[in-house]
Motif scaffolding. Structure first.
Motif, PDB file in Angstrom:
ATOM      1  N   LEU A 192       0.799  -1.219   0.000  1.00 36.94           N
ATOM      2  CA  LEU A 192       0.000   0.000   0.000  1.00 36.94           C
ATOM      3  C   LEU A 192       0.838   1.278   0.000  1.00 36.94           C
ATOM      4  CD1 LEU A 192      -2.569  -1.108   2.735  1.00 36.94           C
ATOM      5  CD2 LEU A 192      -2.783  -1.359   0.257  1.00 36.94           C
ATOM      6  N   VAL A 193       2.140   1.147   0.133  1.00 32.57           N
ATOM      7  CA  VAL A 193       3.010   2.321   0.219  1.00 32.57           C
ATOM      8  C   VAL A 193       2.869   3.169  -1.052  1.00 32.57           C
ATOM      9  CG1 VAL A 193       5.403   3.126   0.399  1.00 32.57           C
ATOM     10  CG2 VAL A 193       4.618   1.170   1.758  1.00 32.57           C
ATOM     11  N   ASP A 194       2.685   4.462  -0.837  1.00 33.65           N
ATOM     12  CA  ASP A 194       2.489   5.478  -1.882  1.00 33.65           C
ATOM     13  C   ASP A 194       1.053   5.527  -2.407  1.00 33.65           C
ATOM     14  OD1 ASP A 194       5.113   6.374  -1.754  1.00 33.65           O
ATOM     15  OD2 ASP A 194       5.803   4.987  -3.286  1.00 33.65           O
ATOM     16  N   ALA A 195       0.203   4.601  -1.981  1.00 39.55           N
ATOM     17  CA  ALA A 195      -1.212   4.665  -2.370  1.00 39.55           C
ATOM     18  C   ALA A 195      -1.921   5.695  -1.505  1.00 39.55           C
ATOM     19  CB  ALA A 195      -1.882   3.305  -2.211  1.00 39.55           C
ATOM     20  N   SER A 196      -3.029   6.235  -1.986  1.00 37.22           N
ATOM     21  CA  SER A 196      -3.813   7.174  -1.178  1.00 37.22           C
ATOM     22  C   SER A 196      -4.589   6.389  -0.119  1.00 37.22           C
ATOM     23  CB  SER A 196      -4.797   7.947  -2.052  1.00 37.22           C
ATOM     24  OG  SER A 196      -5.805   7.084  -2.560  1.00 37.22           O
ATOM     25  N   LEU A 197      -5.058   7.086   0.907  1.00 40.02           N
ATOM     26  CA  LEU A 197      -5.821   6.431   1.963  1.00 40.02           C
ATOM     27  C   LEU A 197      -7.056   5.743   1.387  1.00 40.02           C
ATOM     28  CD1 LEU A 197      -6.492   5.804   4.896  1.00 40.02           C
ATOM     29  CD2 LEU A 197      -7.501   8.086   5.104  1.00 40.02           C
ATOM     30  N   ARG A 198      -7.726   6.404   0.471  1.00 40.85           N
ATOM     31  CA  ARG A 198      -8.924   5.831  -0.148  1.00 40.85           C
ATOM     32  C   ARG A 198      -8.591   4.552  -0.914  1.00 40.85           C
ATOM     33  NH1 ARG A 198     -13.045   9.160  -4.164  1.00 40.85           N
ATOM     34  NH2 ARG A 198     -14.553   7.475  -4.454  1.00 40.85           N
ATOM     35  N   GLN A 199      -7.501   4.587  -1.679  1.00 46.09           N
ATOM     36  CA  GLN A 199      -7.088   3.402  -2.425  1.00 46.09           C
ATOM     37  C   GLN A 199      -6.683   2.275  -1.476  1.00 46.09           C
ATOM     38  OE1 GLN A 199      -3.970   5.317  -4.673  1.00 46.09           O
ATOM     39  NE2 GLN A 199      -5.192   5.343  -6.563  1.00 46.09           N
ATOM     40  N   ALA A 200      -5.962   2.638  -0.415  1.00 45.88           N
ATOM     41  CA  ALA A 200      -5.498   1.632   0.541  1.00 45.88           C
ATOM     42  C   ALA A 200      -6.669   0.939   1.224  1.00 45.88           C
ATOM     43  CB  ALA A 200      -4.596   2.293   1.584  1.00 45.88           C
ATOM     44  N   LYS A 201      -7.669   1.718   1.622  1.00 48.39           N
ATOM     45  CA  LYS A 201      -8.841   1.131   2.280  1.00 48.39           C
ATOM     46  C   LYS A 201      -9.557   0.169   1.349  1.00 48.39           C
ATOM     47  CE  LYS A 201     -13.007   2.363   4.865  1.00 48.39           C
ATOM     48  NZ  LYS A 201     -13.867   3.477   5.353  1.00 48.39           N
ATOM     49  N   SER A 202      -9.718   0.568   0.084  1.00 50.91           N
ATOM     50  CA  SER A 202     -10.383  -0.283  -0.898  1.00 50.91           C
ATOM     51  C   SER A 202      -9.601  -1.572  -1.139  1.00 50.91           C
ATOM     52  CB  SER A 202     -10.551   0.478  -2.212  1.00 50.91           C
ATOM     53  OG  SER A 202     -11.162  -0.326  -3.190  1.00 50.91           O
ATOM     54  N   MET A 203      -8.278  -1.453  -1.216  1.00 53.46           N
ATOM     55  CA  MET A 203      -7.442  -2.631  -1.439  1.00 53.46           C
ATOM     56  C   MET A 203      -7.492  -3.582  -0.254  1.00 53.46           C
ATOM     57  SD  MET A 203      -4.087  -0.978  -3.328  1.00 53.46           S
ATOM     58  CE  MET A 203      -3.237  -2.558  -3.425  1.00 53.46           C
ATOM     59  N   LEU A 204      -7.467  -3.036   0.953  1.00 57.49           N
ATOM     60  CA  LEU A 204      -7.546  -3.884   2.143  1.00 57.49           C
ATOM     61  C   LEU A 204      -8.847  -4.673   2.159  1.00 57.49           C
ATOM     62  CD1 LEU A 204      -6.103  -1.509   4.903  1.00 57.49           C
ATOM     63  CD2 LEU A 204      -5.062  -3.605   4.022  1.00 57.49           C
TER      64      LEU A 204
ATOM     65  N   TYR B 155      -8.867  -7.554  -0.225  1.00 60.44           N
ATOM     66  CA  TYR B 155      -8.014  -8.657   0.202  1.00 60.44           C
ATOM     67  C   TYR B 155      -8.537  -9.329   1.474  1.00 60.44           C
ATOM     68  CZ  TYR B 155      -4.161  -7.871  -3.081  1.00 60.44           C
ATOM     69  OH  TYR B 155      -3.386  -7.780  -4.209  1.00 60.44           O
ATOM     70  N   GLY B 156      -9.668  -8.852   2.007  1.00 62.52           N
ATOM     71  CA  GLY B 156     -10.221  -9.449   3.218  1.00 62.52           C
ATOM     72  C   GLY B 156      -9.550  -8.974   4.483  1.00 62.52           C
ATOM     73  N   LEU B 157      -8.929  -7.802   4.425  1.00 68.95           N
ATOM     74  CA  LEU B 157      -8.258  -7.220   5.594  1.00 68.95           C
ATOM     75  C   LEU B 157      -9.015  -5.975   6.054  1.00 68.95           C
ATOM     76  CD1 LEU B 157      -4.607  -7.564   4.244  1.00 68.95           C
ATOM     77  CD2 LEU B 157      -5.706  -9.002   5.981  1.00 68.95           C
ATOM     78  N   ILE B 158      -8.692  -5.501   7.265  1.00 64.51           N
ATOM     79  CA  ILE B 158      -9.426  -4.387   7.867  1.00 64.51           C
ATOM     80  C   ILE B 158      -8.475  -3.232   8.146  1.00 64.51           C
ATOM     81  CG2 ILE B 158     -10.818  -3.674   9.850  1.00 64.51           C
ATOM     82  CD1 ILE B 158     -11.681  -6.573  10.158  1.00 64.51           C
ATOM     83  N   LEU B 159      -8.930  -2.028   7.852  1.00 66.28           N
ATOM     84  CA  LEU B 159      -8.134  -0.836   8.164  1.00 66.28           C
ATOM     85  C   LEU B 159      -8.168  -0.598   9.665  1.00 66.28           C
ATOM     86  CD1 LEU B 159      -6.549   1.694   7.340  1.00 66.28           C
ATOM     87  CD2 LEU B 159      -8.745   2.862   7.037  1.00 66.28           C
ATOM     88  N   GLY B 160      -6.968  -0.538  10.264  1.00 62.64           N
ATOM     89  CA  GLY B 160      -6.875  -0.292  11.702  1.00 62.64           C
ATOM     90  C   GLY B 160      -6.661   1.185  11.999  1.00 62.64           C
ATOM     91  N   LYS B 161      -5.645   1.499  12.796  1.00 58.83           N
ATOM     92  CA  LYS B 161      -5.376   2.886  13.174  1.00 58.83           C
ATOM     93  C   LYS B 161      -4.643   3.611  12.053  1.00 58.83           C
ATOM     94  CE  LYS B 161      -4.937   1.772  18.100  1.00 58.83           C
ATOM     95  NZ  LYS B 161      -4.021   1.791  19.273  1.00 58.83           N
ATOM     96  N   THR B 162      -4.938   4.896  11.927  1.00 64.81           N
ATOM     97  CA  THR B 162      -4.212   5.745  10.981  1.00 64.81           C
ATOM     98  C   THR B 162      -3.460   6.814  11.764  1.00 64.81           C
ATOM     99  OG1 THR B 162      -6.189   7.126  10.684  1.00 64.81           O
ATOM    100  CG2 THR B 162      -5.825   5.367   9.085  1.00 64.81           C
TER     101      THR B 162
END
Length: 266
Positions: A116-128, A131-138
């Motif tokens: 996810l490095v260099d991806a935007s927060l929105r892109q990272a959340k969508s990718m997580l 992949y079946g993963l959850i966004l934790g702390k930011t």
């Protein structure tokens, strides 16, 4: 022939044959009706949310059969519970009808950690999520790239893309705050650093890497080191947050040592 058909003997035997045939048909229909319980149906019980053992017992008590059709994993539902059933609750079925259920898996499957490095927060959340993963702390740190992912962490440690994790794991992100407040920061001394080292140093004080110039000695850009920078380092030199510093790289140790001596003399 006609007289025989009209005779009492024929009529007697014909009537007897009809009676026997009717009796046989009645017995057959009665047996079939009893065997199939014609007209009798069962309302399928609702077993969604029940454990496998509970659902199996409920269906058995209702003279229905229990079969596991599928198993998936849902982090929002209790492990081992029934997520779906077919036929659905209150559907009318015959005795011994098979009820197919979908269970929530007891153990989550493993999934691959994306980069996810260099991806935007929105892109990272969508990718997580994909992949079946959850966004934790930011967490936000000074950086000119607003909401860009700088680091990805799992249980407090940085994690690389491609690492296998349990589905439903929480991934913490370190993001750039993008705030250019116009504050002045000291120009850092980057002489002798590699490109990656210089980039990390600049990011840590909200500066950016500008032009990258390699001299004729550079065969491997990853091992090349800074021998000159613009603006130059001095004890009192300052620039605004968010600005960039141009870097010049070499693999000639004499150039690097000579530049270091010049910086020290200043």
């Amino acid at each position: 022939m006609l007289q025989f058909i009209k005779s009492k003997a024929f009529l007697k035997h014909f009537g007897l044959a009809l009676g026997v045939t009717g009796l046989i048909l009645w017995v057959c229909f009665a047996f079939l009706s009893s065997y199939t319980k014609h007209g009798e149906t069962i309302d399928v019980p609702n077993v969604i949310g029940k454990t496998q053992k509970e659902a199996e017992q409920i269906l058995n008590d209702a003279d229905l059969r229990f079969v596991i059709a599928d198993s998936i994993f849902d982090t929002k539902k209790p492990k081992g519970s029934v997520l779906d059933q077919n036929p659905s609750a209150n559907f009318k079925v015959k005795e011994n009808r098979t009820i197919y259920v979908t269970l929530n898996a007891l153990t989550p499957p493993k999934v691959q950690m994306p980069n996810l490095v260099d991806a935007s927060l929105r892109q990272a959340k969508s990718m997580l999520e994909s992949y079946g993963l959850i966004l934790g702390k930011t967490t936000y740190v000074p950086d000119f790239a607003k909401d860009a992912v700088l680091k990805q962490r799992f249980k407090g440690k940085e994690i690389k893309g491609g690492t296998m994790l349990l589905s439903g794991s929480k991934i913490d992100l370190v993001l750039g705050d993008g705030l250019k407040r116009g504050e002045r920061v000291s120009v850092p001394n980057l002489i002798g650093l590699t490109k990656d080292e210089a980039d990390r140093r600049l990011r840590s004080i909200s500066l950016a890497m500008g032009a990258k110039v390699y001299d004729e000695t550079v065969k491997d850009s990853l091992s090349a080191r800074v021998y000159r920078q613009s603006p130059q380092y001095s004890s009192d030199a300052q620039i605004s947050e968010g600005q960039s510093i141009d870097l010049f790289f070499t693999q000639d140790k004499n150039k690097i040592n000579g530049s270091s001596d010049e910086e020290d003399s200043e």
